[in-house]
Design an enzyme around this catalytic site. Sequence first.
Site, PDB file in Angstrom:
ATOM      1  N   SER A   1     -90.230 -47.023  -4.533  1.00 17.93           N
ATOM      2  CA  SER A   1     -90.959 -47.749  -3.588  1.00 17.93           C
ATOM      3  C   SER A   1     -90.005 -48.040  -2.415  1.00 17.93           C
ATOM      4  O   SER A   1     -88.743 -48.036  -2.330  1.00 17.93           O
ATOM      5  CB  SER A   1     -91.184 -49.028  -4.124  1.00 17.93           C
ATOM      6  OG  SER A   1     -91.567 -49.992  -3.237  1.00 17.93           O
TER       7      SER A   1
ATOM      8  N   TYR B   1     -88.680 -57.249  -8.531  1.00 12.46           N
ATOM      9  CA  TYR B   1     -89.390 -56.040  -8.201  1.00 12.46           C
ATOM     10  C   TYR B   1     -88.606 -55.163  -7.479  1.00 12.46           C
ATOM     11  O   TYR B   1     -88.311 -54.252  -7.568  1.00 12.46           O
ATOM     12  CB  TYR B   1     -90.721 -56.175  -7.623  1.00 12.46           C
ATOM     13  CG  TYR B   1     -91.507 -54.785  -7.286  1.00 12.46           C
ATOM     14  CD1 TYR B   1     -92.078 -54.119  -8.528  1.00 12.46           C
ATOM     15  CD2 TYR B   1     -91.375 -54.324  -6.098  1.00 12.46           C
ATOM     16  CE1 TYR B   1     -92.424 -52.950  -8.051  1.00 12.46           C
ATOM     17  CE2 TYR B   1     -92.371 -53.581  -5.875  1.00 12.46           C
ATOM     18  CZ  TYR B   1     -92.779 -52.663  -6.615  1.00 12.46           C
ATOM     19  OH  TYR B   1     -93.464 -51.285  -6.493  1.00 12.46           O
TER      20      TYR B   1
END
Length: 700
Positions: A576, A589
């Site tokens: 990501s 995250y």
Amino acid sequence: MTSKLENLWCDSTAKGLTEPELLQYRSNLLGSDLRITNYGGGNTSAKLTMPDPLTGADVPVLWVKGSGGDLGSIDLSGFSTLYQDKLDQLKSLYRGLEHEDEMVAYLPHCTFNLNSRAASIDTPLHAYIPQQHVDHMHPDAVIAIACTKDSRALTEEIFAGDLGWLPWQRPGYDLGLKLENLCKERPDIKGIILEGHGLFTWGSTSKECYLNTIDVIQTAADWLAAKNTSVPFGGPAFEQPLSAAEQTAVAAKLMPLIRGKITQDQPKLGHFNQSPEVLEFVNSKDLKPLAALGTSCPDHFLRTKICPLVVDFDPAVADVNAELERCVAGLDDQLSAYRAAYGEYYDRCKRDNSPAMRDANAIVYLVPGVGMMTFAKDKATARIAGEFYVNAINVMREANGVSEYIGLDEQEAFDIEYWLLEEAKLQRMPKPKSLAGKVAFITGGAGGIGKATARRLLGEGACVMLADIDAESLGGASEELSTAFGKDAVRTVMCDVTDEQSVMDSMSASAVAFGGIDIVVSNAGIASSAPLDETSLELWNKNMSILSTGYFLVSREAFKVLKAQNTGGSLVFIASKNGLVASPNASAYCTAKAAEIQLARAVALEGAPLGIRCNVVNPDAVLRGSKIWSGKWREERAAAYNMDQQELEEHYRNRSMLKRNVFPEDIAEGVYFFASEETSAKSTGNILNVDAGHAPSFTR
């Protein structure tokens, strides 16, 4: 034959069908049962009266299964159509047996109505039998009789003169003439058995032909059932010592090793069979001498090669793991010995105009106590090769039970394998797709990015193992992709990437399903959002467990398989932009995604000497089709940016430099770039951002 052949002909279905449609209907019925004929094997035909497209006059036309078709799925476009009178005129051009191959070149000149479906080499066999509807099948029960030393006598005994018999001859024009002559000499017969080959049957209508075919096959099967009372294959060499799970575990170890050792210019895919028929054979006393005889029917032989390789493995020893290690240590010698023997066979049998020797590796691998492994250029071909060898096993069992099994003569076998017409067909095959023969293992395979990636890789010829923890979504993805790309290319496995044993079992499942792994796409994920002071240890650990530990476990276990294969490989991490640039309220995250990127770099370092590449694709804001964005994450991100959930997609689009949305298919394109040797063979340790432009995420 465990159960009787059922008459599947339905008069209500057949009513109203045209004659060509009745031929298709009959063909589909016959091809639906492997006891009648193999996949891609057999032929059907009908001599029909049709208006000539030029003159309008009614002319006799031969409809016959075209080259490369399968009876079970054939439609009308799969049949060649030829003027029967022109086929008859070819007899005047025939110069004798030594020139019969040249007759194939005349077949296009006989084409009716510009039909583009190429006629097969079996066309003369149908053209010259003086019957309107003809079937040519390869049923195990009949081939068992055809492949005995007493084939002719048994044919007379079983069928009491109702069937004719011809000695072995390679299919071709001359055999077509011999079939015609026998039919004229014995006009009352209802079929012909070809020694070592198969069966011809006929009828005045499609239905009559179908019923005659299944009746003849059932008669042979009933006779064998009554007469064959001997112990199959000399009896068991040992009682089955391994459970089904243990057999699968041995296969999972051996298949990647064999696959890697036999991979040359074209990667190979594997298939594993542990059916009762196979186990009875590989566990028998007569395994080695019978395996050495090879197959007999030309269709069997072309799919399975001159003979299988019997792997040196003893399942009866006390320590199976130690025996497996001994077996693995000797694999190179066994494979080398097979290749040397194949080379000697080629040298003994080659002719002045023979094509160059092809791949000298075996197709069929028989492992005592374990089962059968088959390897070919694609999964369907590997599976079908296994099916053909099961047919050969059935033939050997029945033939030896009533007489003595006779394999195909070595020179005859060579002349079929290296037939110039077959070579020409191989040369016409299209170039393989960029991922043909490759196996992709995709975690999170049932999600938006996972499924889009699978679709992209399948489109380039790869086989895919979808791994996911969501059983319902996994089933839906499997059905969708199997419908689009075929059942052979798609397999699924339930996998929890945080569970070590689950990951290990999933890799084993891929090894058994396809023979190994080449491409690993780590994509399983979650997303969470919470301010740092509200991030619980449970939430932190959940992110780390799935996104960091999960990626580690998948990489480690895949690395073991790739090392065993020793043919390189490609790992692609779906990370990501948050792994490069942190976002507010997402510390767990972001940290876990950063760990993924660093792990990818470490894998790239260790994999490079082995030709194993590892790269990263960084998506951003892939909202559509993503299970992550359909959950709480959407709500949390909307709250973080103080906006309505429905505004998120527009927000991310406007935030991007290119002002474009990012979709799962865009990420899939990035994965394909790193997966393919054609596009990125010299790339490892790299990061590809697929985010429509996010300046803070530029790699430095």
